[in-house]
Design a protein around this motif. Structure first.
Motif, PDB file in Angstrom:
ATOM      1  N   ARG A 137       0.863  -1.118  -0.169  1.00  0.00           N
ATOM      2  CA  ARG A 137      -0.020   0.013   0.003  1.00  0.00           C
ATOM      3  C   ARG A 137       0.873   1.386   0.099  1.00  0.00           C
ATOM      4  O   ARG A 137       0.575   2.043  -0.959  1.00  0.00           O
ATOM      5  CB  ARG A 137      -0.899   0.106   1.191  1.00  0.00           C
ATOM      6  CG  ARG A 137      -1.660   1.283   1.418  1.00  0.00           C
ATOM      7  CD  ARG A 137      -2.633   1.010   2.587  1.00  0.00           C
ATOM      8  NE  ARG A 137      -2.184   0.524   3.600  1.00  0.00           N
ATOM      9  CZ  ARG A 137      -2.925   0.059   4.849  1.00  0.00           C
ATOM     10  NH1 ARG A 137      -3.830  -0.201   4.550  1.00  0.00           N
ATOM     11  NH2 ARG A 137      -1.820  -0.220   5.985  1.00  0.00           N
ATOM     12  N   ASP A 189      -5.224  -5.858  -8.171  1.00  0.00           N
ATOM     13  CA  ASP A 189      -4.914  -6.270  -6.700  1.00  0.00           C
ATOM     14  C   ASP A 189      -4.911  -7.647  -6.797  1.00  0.00           C
ATOM     15  O   ASP A 189      -5.998  -8.266  -7.039  1.00  0.00           O
ATOM     16  CB  ASP A 189      -5.840  -5.795  -5.878  1.00  0.00           C
ATOM     17  CG  ASP A 189      -5.774  -6.388  -4.410  1.00  0.00           C
ATOM     18  OD1 ASP A 189      -4.919  -7.061  -4.292  1.00  0.00           O
ATOM     19  OD2 ASP A 189      -6.198  -5.371  -3.675  1.00  0.00           O
ATOM     20  N   ASP A 239      -7.129  -3.400   2.312  1.00  0.00           N
ATOM     21  CA  ASP A 239      -7.810  -2.672   1.275  1.00  0.00           C
ATOM     22  C   ASP A 239      -7.028  -1.805   0.501  1.00  0.00           C
ATOM     23  O   ASP A 239      -6.366  -0.668   1.169  1.00  0.00           O
ATOM     24  CB  ASP A 239      -8.913  -2.035   2.100  1.00  0.00           C
ATOM     25  CG  ASP A 239     -10.018  -1.507   0.901  1.00  0.00           C
ATOM     26  OD1 ASP A 239      -9.643  -1.868  -0.300  1.00  0.00           O
ATOM     27  OD2 ASP A 239     -10.685  -0.919   1.363  1.00  0.00           O
ATOM     28  N   LYS A 294      -7.846   0.118  -2.098  1.00  0.00           N
ATOM     29  CA  LYS A 294      -8.898   1.091  -2.646  1.00  0.00           C
ATOM     30  C   LYS A 294      -8.995   2.491  -2.128  1.00  0.00           C
ATOM     31  O   LYS A 294      -8.896   3.466  -2.902  1.00  0.00           O
ATOM     32  CB  LYS A 294     -10.382   0.685  -2.463  1.00  0.00           C
ATOM     33  CG  LYS A 294     -11.297   1.504  -3.421  1.00  0.00           C
ATOM     34  CD  LYS A 294     -11.283   1.278  -4.942  1.00  0.00           C
ATOM     35  CE  LYS A 294     -12.304   1.810  -5.661  1.00  0.00           C
ATOM     36  NZ  LYS A 294     -11.883   3.118  -5.850  1.00  0.00           N
ATOM     37  N   ILE A 309      -5.934   4.069  -3.649  1.00  0.00           N
ATOM     38  CA  ILE A 309      -6.021   4.492  -5.099  1.00  0.00           C
ATOM     39  C   ILE A 309      -7.012   5.502  -5.178  1.00  0.00           C
ATOM     40  O   ILE A 309      -7.179   6.819  -6.133  1.00  0.00           O
ATOM     41  CB  ILE A 309      -6.613   3.458  -5.684  1.00  0.00           C
ATOM     42  CG1 ILE A 309      -5.449   2.316  -5.843  1.00  0.00           C
ATOM     43  CG2 ILE A 309      -7.153   3.833  -7.171  1.00  0.00           C
ATOM     44  CD1 ILE A 309      -6.086   0.848  -6.285  1.00  0.00           C
ATOM     45  N   SER A 310      -7.964   5.832  -4.318  1.00  0.00           N
ATOM     46  CA  SER A 310      -9.190   6.892  -4.494  1.00  0.00           C
ATOM     47  C   SER A 310      -8.536   8.340  -4.318  1.00  0.00           C
ATOM     48  O   SER A 310      -8.896   9.134  -4.769  1.00  0.00           O
ATOM     49  CB  SER A 310     -10.239   6.673  -3.414  1.00  0.00           C
ATOM     50  OG  SER A 310      -9.657   6.788  -2.093  1.00  0.00           O
ATOM     51  N   GLU A 335      -7.574   9.463  -8.114  1.00  0.00           N
ATOM     52  CA  GLU A 335      -8.597   9.174  -9.165  1.00  0.00           C
ATOM     53  C   GLU A 335      -9.203  10.461  -9.827  1.00  0.00           C
ATOM     54  O   GLU A 335      -9.488  10.223 -11.006  1.00  0.00           O
ATOM     55  CB  GLU A 335      -9.895   8.315  -8.494  1.00  0.00           C
ATOM     56  CG  GLU A 335      -9.653   6.865  -8.190  1.00  0.00           C
ATOM     57  CD  GLU A 335     -10.760   6.192  -7.714  1.00  0.00           C
ATOM     58  OE1 GLU A 335     -11.015   4.997  -7.845  1.00  0.00           O
ATOM     59  OE2 GLU A 335     -11.676   6.763  -6.835  1.00  0.00           O
ATOM     60  N   LYS A 350      -7.756   2.612 -13.571  1.00  0.00           N
ATOM     61  CA  LYS A 350      -8.717   1.604 -13.461  1.00  0.00           C
ATOM     62  C   LYS A 350      -8.180   0.695 -12.447  1.00  0.00           C
ATOM     63  O   LYS A 350      -6.964   0.255 -12.534  1.00  0.00           O
ATOM     64  CB  LYS A 350      -8.776   0.792 -14.692  1.00  0.00           C
ATOM     65  CG  LYS A 350      -9.194   1.819 -16.078  1.00  0.00           C
ATOM     66  CD  LYS A 350      -9.442   0.968 -17.331  1.00  0.00           C
ATOM     67  CE  LYS A 350      -9.766   1.919 -18.304  1.00  0.00           C
ATOM     68  NZ  LYS A 350      -9.429   1.128 -19.766  1.00  0.00           N
ATOM     69  N   TYR A 351      -9.098   0.389 -11.349  1.00  0.00           N
ATOM     70  CA  TYR A 351      -8.767  -0.622 -10.382  1.00  0.00           C
ATOM     71  C   TYR A 351      -9.571  -1.991 -10.390  1.00  0.00           C
ATOM     72  O   TYR A 351     -10.622  -1.942 -10.984  1.00  0.00           O
ATOM     73  CB  TYR A 351      -8.945   0.028  -9.010  1.00  0.00           C
ATOM     74  CG  TYR A 351      -8.827  -1.072  -7.929  1.00  0.00           C
ATOM     75  CD1 TYR A 351      -7.622  -1.225  -7.456  1.00  0.00           C
ATOM     76  CD2 TYR A 351      -9.949  -1.562  -7.249  1.00  0.00           C
ATOM     77  CE1 TYR A 351      -7.320  -2.119  -6.344  1.00  0.00           C
ATOM     78  CE2 TYR A 351      -9.691  -2.069  -5.971  1.00  0.00           C
ATOM     79  CZ  TYR A 351      -8.579  -2.613  -5.897  1.00  0.00           C
ATOM     80  OH  TYR A 351      -8.422  -3.356  -4.605  1.00  0.00           O
ATOM     81  N   ARG A 396      -9.516  -5.885  -8.718  1.00  0.00           N
ATOM     82  CA  ARG A 396      -9.241  -6.889  -7.571  1.00  0.00           C
ATOM     83  C   ARG A 396      -9.552  -8.557  -8.024  1.00  0.00           C
ATOM     84  O   ARG A 396     -10.686  -8.717  -8.544  1.00  0.00           O
ATOM     85  CB  ARG A 396      -9.814  -6.771  -6.260  1.00  0.00           C
ATOM     86  CG  ARG A 396      -9.267  -7.603  -5.334  1.00  0.00           C
ATOM     87  CD  ARG A 396     -10.051  -7.296  -3.864  1.00  0.00           C
ATOM     88  NE  ARG A 396      -9.894  -8.254  -2.727  1.00  0.00           N
ATOM     89  CZ  ARG A 396      -8.949  -8.547  -2.213  1.00  0.00           C
ATOM     90  NH1 ARG A 396      -7.860  -7.498  -2.199  1.00  0.00           N
ATOM     91  NH2 ARG A 396      -8.827  -9.318  -1.207  1.00  0.00           N
TER      92      ARG A 396
END
Length: 334
Positions: A15, A39, A45, A47, A50-51, A54, A60-61, A63
């Motif tokens: 992370r 992922d 987590d 996300k 990444i947020s 954005e 683009k994510y 998992r």
């Protein structure tokens, strides 16, 4: 025509490193690119990290269940919209002209795939810099990971690697190998008539492992992978691949010579090698602490890789084991 680029990052748990990578991508002089983060079944987590980016980057994510880095990159490539796929490890940082230089090189140097060097950032800790020296030094890898003048036919590595999407798809992408999947892809490209190039102005800052124990395990796995690669691609076998194993065996021969014959000729050669590594690392890094640790990391690299290579070579060539049976953790079924 301006080449289009999709950066693909396969990640597992890193992370903090992901934040640093994405942060470095926000400063690009050329902002026309997309980022695909896959992922690979992380236990944390990613996300929220990444947020944060954005609204700044085109991200683009995805998992998925864990399958290893190669197949995870394949997953990301299938979702890429660009002409070129650029793979980087999640623990790298790129300079602000990374994308700009890639596009310039693609236009001026015809190739189907390319790669660049890895190096140590000034902000890395002393151990990271020492390990970086060991992985790029002329006294260990021959400098092939960081020096254009040391390269004959370059094998792009997935920490900093670009491939035309159509070419990537023609050869089937990365194989089922979990370790050594990037040189495996490079040699597969050659076998299918495609060309590779080294770009000396797209180096990345590669963090690598942060302690000697993890570094030893990593290079041991690299050593295990090499005889498998030799079996898969016999036309590209080099005697230099066995050098770390010869280095390891020679060290034990030196001790036997000393204790049985009372002579230290062989060990004296290792002493000279140690001095050369120390002197060269000091000259390169300008730091005696890094140079001292570089000697340790160099021996760890040579011994661990050499042992892995020897073990793998014996299992595959003497006991005639299938690679996937000898090292089941190194493979994943497609």
């Amino acid at each position: 025509m301006n080449p289009t680029i999709s950066i693909i990052v396969a990640i597992f748990n890193r992370r903090d490193e992901l934040f640093e990578l994405l942060n470095s991508l926000t400063h690009q002089t050329d902002k026309e690119f997309e980022i695909i983060i896959v992922d690979d079944g992380s236990s944390i987590d990613l996300k929220p990290t990444i947020s944060n980016f954005e609204e700044i980057l085109k991200v683009k994510y995805f998992r998925k269940d864990n399958s290893g880095p190669g197949l995870t990159r394949n997953y990301g490539s299938r979702r890429a919209e660009s002409e070129w796929l650029v793979f980087v490890d999640s623990d790298v940082i790129v300079e602000k002209d990374y994308i700009e230089n890639i596009k310039k090189n693609i236009v001026t140097t015809p190739c189907d795939a390319f790669g660049g060097a890895d190096k140590a950032h000034k902000g890395f800790n002393l151990m990271q810099k020492a390990i970086s020296y060991s992985m790029t030094s002329v006294f260990t890898t021959g400098g092939i990971r960081g020096n254009k003048n040391s390269i004959s036919k370059f094998q792009p590595r997935s920490f900093n690697m670009g491939v035309k999407k159509e070419v990537f798809e023609k050869v089937g992408g990365f194989s089922e190998m979990r370790i050594g999947e990037d040189p495996d892809l490079s040699m597969t490209l050659w076998e299918n008539g495609f060309t590779t190039a080294f770009f000396d102005n797209i180096g990345v800052y590669h963090k690598r492992r942060v302690d000697f124990g993890k570094f030893s395990k990593q290079v041991y796995q690299f050593g295990c992978a090499r005889p498998i690669l030799n079996q898969r691609h016999p036309n590209y076998v080099k005697i230099s691949f066995a050098f770390p194993t010869l280095f390891l065996l020679g060290y034990f021969v030196g001790f036997l010579e000393y204790y049985i014959l009372g002579r230290g000729i062989v060990l004296a050669l290792y002493g000279l090698y140690t001095f050369l590594v120390l002197f060269h690392a000091l000259w390169v890094t300008k730091n005696i602490s890094i140079a001292g640790m570089a000697v340790i990391s160099t021996y760890i690299q040579m011994f661990s890789y050499g042992y892995g290579f020897l073990k793998s070579w014996i299992l595959i060539n003497i006991f005639r084991m299938k690679p996937e049976d000898a090292f089941p953790k190194h493979f994943h079924k497609k």
